[in-house]
Design a protein around this motif. Structure first.
Motif, PDB file in Angstrom:
ATOM      1  N   VAL A 291      -5.508  16.455 -13.192  1.00 14.83           N
ATOM      2  CA  VAL A 291      -5.618  15.147 -13.831  1.00 14.83           C
ATOM      3  C   VAL A 291      -4.253  14.454 -13.749  1.00 14.83           C
ATOM      4  CG1 VAL A 291      -7.464  15.855 -15.394  1.00 14.83           C
ATOM      5  CG2 VAL A 291      -5.081  16.155 -16.092  1.00 14.83           C
ATOM      6  N   PRO A 292      -4.198  13.135 -13.975  1.00 18.40           N
ATOM      7  CA  PRO A 292      -2.920  12.421 -13.846  1.00 18.40           C
ATOM      8  C   PRO A 292      -1.816  12.928 -14.771  1.00 18.40           C
ATOM      9  CG  PRO A 292      -4.755  10.878 -13.824  1.00 18.40           C
ATOM     10  CD  PRO A 292      -5.330  12.215 -14.174  1.00 18.40           C
ATOM     11  N   ASP A 293      -2.141  13.318 -16.009  1.00 17.00           N
ATOM     12  CA  ASP A 293      -1.126  13.745 -16.980  1.00 17.00           C
ATOM     13  C   ASP A 293      -1.489  15.104 -17.575  1.00 17.00           C
ATOM     14  OD1 ASP A 293       0.521  11.363 -16.860  1.00 17.00           O
ATOM     15  OD2 ASP A 293      -1.104  10.330 -17.915  1.00 17.00           O
ATOM     16  N   PRO A 294      -1.297  16.171 -16.838  1.00 15.69           N
ATOM     17  CA  PRO A 294      -1.731  17.489 -17.302  1.00 15.69           C
ATOM     18  C   PRO A 294      -0.960  18.007 -18.512  1.00 15.69           C
ATOM     19  CG  PRO A 294      -0.434  17.687 -15.292  1.00 15.69           C
ATOM     20  CD  PRO A 294      -0.704  16.227 -15.483  1.00 15.69           C
ATOM     21  N   LEU A 295       0.312  17.618 -18.653  1.00 18.88           N
ATOM     22  CA  LEU A 295       1.081  18.117 -19.791  1.00 18.88           C
ATOM     23  C   LEU A 295       0.546  17.563 -21.107  1.00 18.88           C
ATOM     24  CD1 LEU A 295       4.735  17.876 -18.404  1.00 18.88           C
ATOM     25  CD2 LEU A 295       3.062  19.718 -18.180  1.00 18.88           C
ATOM     26  N   ASP A 296       0.142  16.302 -21.110  1.00 16.64           N
ATOM     27  CA  ASP A 296      -0.435  15.715 -22.321  1.00 16.64           C
ATOM     28  C   ASP A 296      -1.660  16.505 -22.771  1.00 16.64           C
ATOM     29  OD1 ASP A 296       1.383  13.614 -22.643  1.00 16.64           O
ATOM     30  OD2 ASP A 296       0.278  12.298 -21.300  1.00 16.64           O
ATOM     31  N   GLY A 297      -2.521  16.874 -21.820  1.00 13.29           N
ATOM     32  CA  GLY A 297      -3.725  17.616 -22.165  1.00 13.29           C
ATOM     33  C   GLY A 297      -3.422  18.993 -22.716  1.00 13.29           C
ATOM     34  N   LEU A 298      -2.488  19.701 -22.100  1.00 16.29           N
ATOM     35  CA  LEU A 298      -2.133  21.041 -22.583  1.00 16.29           C
ATOM     36  C   LEU A 298      -1.523  20.977 -23.972  1.00 16.29           C
ATOM     37  CD1 LEU A 298      -1.650  24.075 -22.208  1.00 16.29           C
ATOM     38  CD2 LEU A 298       0.498  23.503 -21.048  1.00 16.29           C
TER      39      LEU A 298
ATOM     40  N   ASP B 236       4.986  12.285 -17.956  1.00 18.57           N
ATOM     41  CA  ASP B 236       3.958  13.077 -18.624  1.00 18.57           C
ATOM     42  C   ASP B 236       4.546  13.812 -19.828  1.00 18.57           C
ATOM     43  OD1 ASP B 236       1.537  14.296 -19.113  1.00 18.57           O
ATOM     44  OD2 ASP B 236       1.648  15.685 -17.426  1.00 18.57           O
ATOM     45  N   GLY B 237       3.713  14.092 -20.821  1.00 20.81           N
ATOM     46  CA  GLY B 237       4.100  14.929 -21.952  1.00 20.81           C
ATOM     47  C   GLY B 237       4.335  14.210 -23.256  1.00 20.81           C
ATOM     48  N   ALA B 238       4.705  12.930 -23.225  1.00 23.02           N
ATOM     49  CA  ALA B 238       5.052  12.220 -24.460  1.00 23.02           C
ATOM     50  C   ALA B 238       3.839  12.066 -25.388  1.00 23.02           C
ATOM     51  CB  ALA B 238       5.656  10.859 -24.136  1.00 23.02           C
ATOM     52  N   ARG B 239       2.689  11.720 -24.831  1.00 18.67           N
ATOM     53  CA  ARG B 239       1.491  11.580 -25.679  1.00 18.67           C
ATOM     54  C   ARG B 239       1.083  12.922 -26.266  1.00 18.67           C
ATOM     55  NH1 ARG B 239      -2.929  10.470 -23.358  1.00 18.67           N
ATOM     56  NH2 ARG B 239      -2.298  10.499 -21.163  1.00 18.67           N
ATOM     57  N   GLY B 240       1.226  13.984 -25.503  1.00 16.99           N
ATOM     58  CA  GLY B 240       0.937  15.310 -26.024  1.00 16.99           C
ATOM     59  C   GLY B 240       1.901  15.703 -27.128  1.00 16.99           C
ATOM     60  N   PHE B 241       3.169  15.319 -26.964  1.00 17.11           N
ATOM     61  CA  PHE B 241       4.149  15.563 -28.025  1.00 17.11           C
ATOM     62  C   PHE B 241       3.762  14.828 -29.308  1.00 17.11           C
ATOM     63  CE2 PHE B 241       8.604  17.087 -26.547  1.00 17.11           C
ATOM     64  CZ  PHE B 241       8.043  18.249 -26.047  1.00 17.11           C
ATOM     65  N   ALA B 242       3.251  13.619 -29.159  1.00 20.18           N
ATOM     66  CA  ALA B 242       2.833  12.847 -30.337  1.00 20.18           C
ATOM     67  C   ALA B 242       1.727  13.573 -31.090  1.00 20.18           C
ATOM     68  CB  ALA B 242       2.365  11.448 -29.908  1.00 20.18           C
ATOM     69  N   ARG B 243       0.801  14.216 -30.363  1.00 24.38           N
ATOM     70  CA  ARG B 243      -0.270  14.973 -31.009  1.00 24.38           C
ATOM     71  C   ARG B 243       0.296  16.205 -31.710  1.00 24.38           C
ATOM     72  NH1 ARG B 243      -3.465  12.840 -33.155  1.00 24.38           N
ATOM     73  NH2 ARG B 243      -4.617  14.794 -33.401  1.00 24.38           N
ATOM     74  N   ILE B 244       1.260  16.865 -31.098  1.00 25.28           N
ATOM     75  CA  ILE B 244       1.874  18.025 -31.746  1.00 25.28           C
ATOM     76  C   ILE B 244       2.530  17.616 -33.058  1.00 25.28           C
ATOM     77  CG2 ILE B 244       3.746  19.727 -31.561  1.00 25.28           C
ATOM     78  CD1 ILE B 244       3.165  19.920 -28.570  1.00 25.28           C
ATOM     79  N   LYS B 245       3.263  16.511 -33.037  1.00 25.06           N
ATOM     80  CA  LYS B 245       3.920  16.041 -34.253  1.00 25.06           C
ATOM     81  C   LYS B 245       2.906  15.609 -35.303  1.00 25.06           C
ATOM     82  CE  LYS B 245       7.622  13.544 -34.211  1.00 25.06           C
ATOM     83  NZ  LYS B 245       8.493  14.481 -34.956  1.00 25.06           N
TER      84      LYS B 245
END
Length: 315
Positions: free
Chosen positions: A228-235, A258-267
């Motif tokens: 997918v385009p942003d795999p880090l966000d999904g993981l 990639d990763g910033a949106r996933g970080f937002a979910r972690i926070k």
């Protein structure tokens, strides 16, 4: 700007022509590519992209990535190959990216030569509960940093690690198997449906979409699907939904946003987000983007990462 028939000629050509980037085969006469790579990084440091048919040899791929190459690109099989155009474009892309890397942050990983002590320690660890999930995102040159991290991070932590990194599928299995021989953590290639265990690091390619889910019995397992385009966000997001405040997200050197949106979910789920200090990154794009988005809790030098991870899980 030039070419050489073997590693020895390459060293002389590099001194004479001073290229910005070196592309290097591994299987060469007189002096092989790995030996040439060691000399290059000591005598005339510069970005190196390996193009080789030896991608199935775990010792070769691991050593090349340990030494700090930009990427290990599998050479198409045979002179006439259906994927020669793909390989050519991949090599061109890697060379262009290599021109922008911070060469001062390229370092070989120094590993213990005697692993018998670590193997003996592993037998004494016994069972540890899986309480924390460390999810790591990186792209080019990331494998070098991952090797260094796992060589010093204690495997007694009540955690598992899932790493998403830029690495060819052709290389992944052999690389993980060889990696496993050199660090105290057990290292495996991430496989769909694999139940996650404490003390294990699962490595996946950014060519896939990795995520975590729960089985019918409540076991944490890995799901691997098409890229997918942003795999880090999904993981990152999937890990935070399961582990909540016990999720630790880690972004290392890499290209892209990639990763910033996933970080937002972690926070949002009270977990912790960490990025490698840009001063230590070969490519700072991933970390800079997350910092600018305001979703980072800790910015740390690479050498401080193991201690920080262990402190977060201290009881």
């Amino acid at each position: 700007v030039g070419a050489a028939r073997n590693g020895l000629e390459a060293l002389e050509a590099i001194r004479r022509m001073d290229p910005d980037v070196v592309t290097l085969d591994i299987d060469m006469p007189v002096m092989d590519g790995l030996t040439a790579m060691r000399h290059i990084m000591v005598e005339s440091p510069r970005p190196v992209v390996a193009l080789s048919s030896l991608f199935g040899d775990g010792a070769v791929t691991f050593e090349a990535l340990r030494l700090g190459i930009v990427d290990f690109v599998p050479k198409p099989s045979g002179a006439i190959s259906t994927n020669i155009d793909t390989a050519r474009q991949q090599l061109i892309d890697r060379i262009k990216i290599a021109c922008s890397m911070n060469l001062l942050n390229v370092r070989r990983v120094r590993l213990r030569k005697d692993r018998t002590g670590i193997q003996g320690m592993e037998r004494r660890y016994g069972f540890q509960p899986l309480e924390y999930m460390i999810v790591v995102g990186t792209t080019l040159t990331g494998p070098n940093t991952i090797i260094r991290l796992l060589s010093t991070l204690s495997p007694t932590l009540p955690a598992a690690i899932v790493v998403h990194q830029e690495i060819s599928h052709k290389i992944l299995e052999a690389f993980a198997a060889e990696f496993n021989r050199h660090v105290p953590w057990r290292v495996e290639a991430a496989r769909d449906g694999r139940v996650v265990e404490q003390g294990v690091c699962y490595i996946g390619s950014t060519g896939d979409a990795l995520s975590l889910d729960l089985s019918e019995t409540g076991a944490v397992r890995i799901h691997s699907g098409p890229g997918v385009p942003d795999p880090l966000d999904g993981l990152f997001s999937s890990a935070s939904e399961i582990f909540g405040r016990n999720t630790i997200g880690l972004l290392l050197t890499g290209i892209g946003s990639d990763g910033a949106r996933g970080f937002a979910r972690i926070k949002a789920n009270s977990g912790t987000t960490i990025v490698q200090d840009r001063q230590c990154c070969v490519f700072p794009n991933l970390t800079d983007n997350a910092i600018q988005k305001g979703v980072v809790d800790l910015i740390l030098e690479e050498r401080r990462l193991p201690q920080a991870l262990e402190s977060l899980m201290a009881t």
